[in-house]
Each structure stands twice: as C-alpha cells, then as structure tokens.
Design a protein around this motif. Sequence first.
Motif, PDB file in Angstrom:
ATOM      1  N   ALA A 153       0.840  -1.195   0.000  1.00 62.87           N
ATOM      2  CA  ALA A 153       0.000   0.000   0.000  1.00 62.87           C
ATOM      3  C   ALA A 153       0.874   1.243   0.000  1.00 62.87           C
ATOM      4  N   LEU A 154       0.451   2.225  -0.754  1.00 67.79           N
ATOM      5  CA  LEU A 154       1.158   3.503  -0.819  1.00 67.79           C
ATOM      6  C   LEU A 154       0.265   4.586  -0.233  1.00 67.79           C
ATOM      7  N   PRO A 155       0.864   5.618   0.369  1.00 65.83           N
ATOM      8  CA  PRO A 155       0.078   6.584   1.145  1.00 65.83           C
ATOM      9  C   PRO A 155      -0.613   7.691   0.356  1.00 65.83           C
ATOM     10  N   CYS A 156      -0.366   7.811  -0.959  1.00 67.94           N
ATOM     11  CA  CYS A 156      -1.009   8.934  -1.649  1.00 67.94           C
ATOM     12  C   CYS A 156      -1.476   8.540  -3.044  1.00 67.94           C
ATOM     13  N   ALA A 157      -2.415   9.320  -3.542  1.00 66.27           N
ATOM     14  CA  ALA A 157      -2.987   9.068  -4.864  1.00 66.27           C
ATOM     15  C   ALA A 157      -1.912   9.105  -5.942  1.00 66.27           C
ATOM     16  N   CYS A 158      -1.018  10.073  -5.881  1.00 63.29           N
ATOM     17  CA  CYS A 158       0.004  10.221  -6.919  1.00 63.29           C
ATOM     18  C   CYS A 158       0.873   8.969  -7.023  1.00 63.29           C
ATOM     19  N   ASN A 188       0.219   5.917  -6.040  1.00 63.27           N
ATOM     20  CA  ASN A 188      -0.589   4.794  -6.517  1.00 63.27           C
ATOM     21  C   ASN A 188      -0.859   4.886  -8.014  1.00 63.27           C
ATOM     22  N   LEU A 189      -1.190   6.080  -8.483  1.00 60.24           N
ATOM     23  CA  LEU A 189      -1.463   6.255  -9.911  1.00 60.24           C
ATOM     24  C   LEU A 189      -0.203   6.066 -10.755  1.00 60.24           C
ATOM     25  N   ARG A 190       0.922   6.565 -10.268  1.00 58.84           N
ATOM     26  CA  ARG A 190       2.178   6.376 -11.006  1.00 58.84           C
ATOM     27  C   ARG A 190       2.527   4.885 -11.093  1.00 58.84           C
ATOM     28  N   ARG A 191       2.298   4.160 -10.004  1.00 54.64           N
ATOM     29  CA  ARG A 191       2.604   2.730 -10.012  1.00 54.64           C
ATOM     30  C   ARG A 191       1.699   1.993 -10.995  1.00 54.64           C
ATOM     31  N   VAL A 192       0.390   2.260 -10.942  1.00 50.73           N
ATOM     32  CA  VAL A 192      -0.512   1.564 -11.859  1.00 50.73           C
ATOM     33  C   VAL A 192      -0.178   1.929 -13.306  1.00 50.73           C
ATOM     34  N   ILE A 241       2.542  -3.679 -19.708  1.00 49.90           N
ATOM     35  CA  ILE A 241       1.723  -4.630 -20.474  1.00 49.90           C
ATOM     36  C   ILE A 241       1.671  -4.218 -21.943  1.00 49.90           C
ATOM     37  N   TYR A 242       1.358  -2.945 -22.187  1.00 53.40           N
ATOM     38  CA  TYR A 242       1.242  -2.463 -23.559  1.00 53.40           C
ATOM     39  C   TYR A 242       2.595  -2.487 -24.276  1.00 53.40           C
ATOM     40  N   ASP A 243       3.657  -2.081 -23.583  1.00 49.66           N
ATOM     41  CA  ASP A 243       4.978  -2.099 -24.212  1.00 49.66           C
ATOM     42  C   ASP A 243       5.444  -3.516 -24.531  1.00 49.66           C
ATOM     43  N   GLN A 244       5.105  -4.488 -23.664  1.00 50.71           N
ATOM     44  CA  GLN A 244       5.462  -5.883 -23.955  1.00 50.71           C
ATOM     45  C   GLN A 244       4.830  -6.333 -25.266  1.00 50.71           C
TER      46      GLN A 244
END
Length: 159
Positions: free
Chosen positions: A22-27, A29-33, A40-43
């Motif tokens: 778990a990460l503490p902030c929206a930024c 989490n969004l950067r990780r996703v 996936i797309y680059d693969q």
Amino acid sequence: MYIHLIMNRRIHDDHPSNALFALPCACQNLRRVTRLVTRIYDQELRKADIEITQFGLLTALAIVGEANQKALSAGFAMDSTTLTRTLALLRNQGWIHVRPGKDRRERVFRLTETGKRQITMAQPHWQAAERRLRKTLGPSGWKQMQATVARVTNAAAEA
C-alpha cells in the motif's frame, strides 16, 4: 503514524510473489498503476517495434489529422519537453511529418504513409494488450476502471 501503518500492509497477501504494498497517496498509486499498465502495452507493442507513448501519439494524429505541439501537449497532459523527444523519435522513424505553422515557432504534425502503416502493424499488438487487461479485470472491472480514471482525470484537471 498513518503512513507507517499503510506501508506495512500488503496489497495482495493472497499472492506472496506479488511485492506490491500500500502507498500513502494518490500520486504514488497512480504512477505505479501507470507503470504496470504501460509495461503490459509495451510488452505487446515491442513486437511491432513501437512503445505505447509513440503509438498513442500516432493514433491521436490519425484521429485529428494534424495538430500542433501545444494541442498535443494539452490533449495528453504531457509536458512539452517529453513530447518534443517523442515527436523527434517519430519523425526520425519517418512516421510523422512536420511543417511550419502560422508563425515561426509553431510546428504542425501529421502522419506519413509510413506512420499509417506502423499503426496498422501495431494495432493487433495493442489489441492483445487490451485483451490481457480486460480479461484480468473482467467486464464490470473494465467499466469501473474506465469510469474511475475519467473521474480522477477530471478532478485532477480541476484541482
């Protein structure tokens, strides 16, 4: 204290091989996703010798016909420096053409025939990435993700 508690929780305790936490902030989490989805797309797109950022710009130009750098930067919410580098790569590949705009500083981009062929060649690989993600999310998860991303995008644009 709050961050410490969140950082010590695993996101996927049912999958020990998954090291996500778990990460503490929206930024964060969004950067990780974004990194994971980009992977996936680059693969898949690697099979067509293109990356998702390049494919996205080519696709946008296919839709709009022509666009200047300001419009592309705004449409992708991408900083100008990153966009300049990516556009240079597309131009070097012969996938886009650039012409002067209304004033000396403006440059207008459009797809070349080679760029159109590259999209056609990459399209099945992009679709494979979409299928991979859709399969994992399932139909309701896919719709929920699209709605959530749209809400977060709009909220961030207004913040």
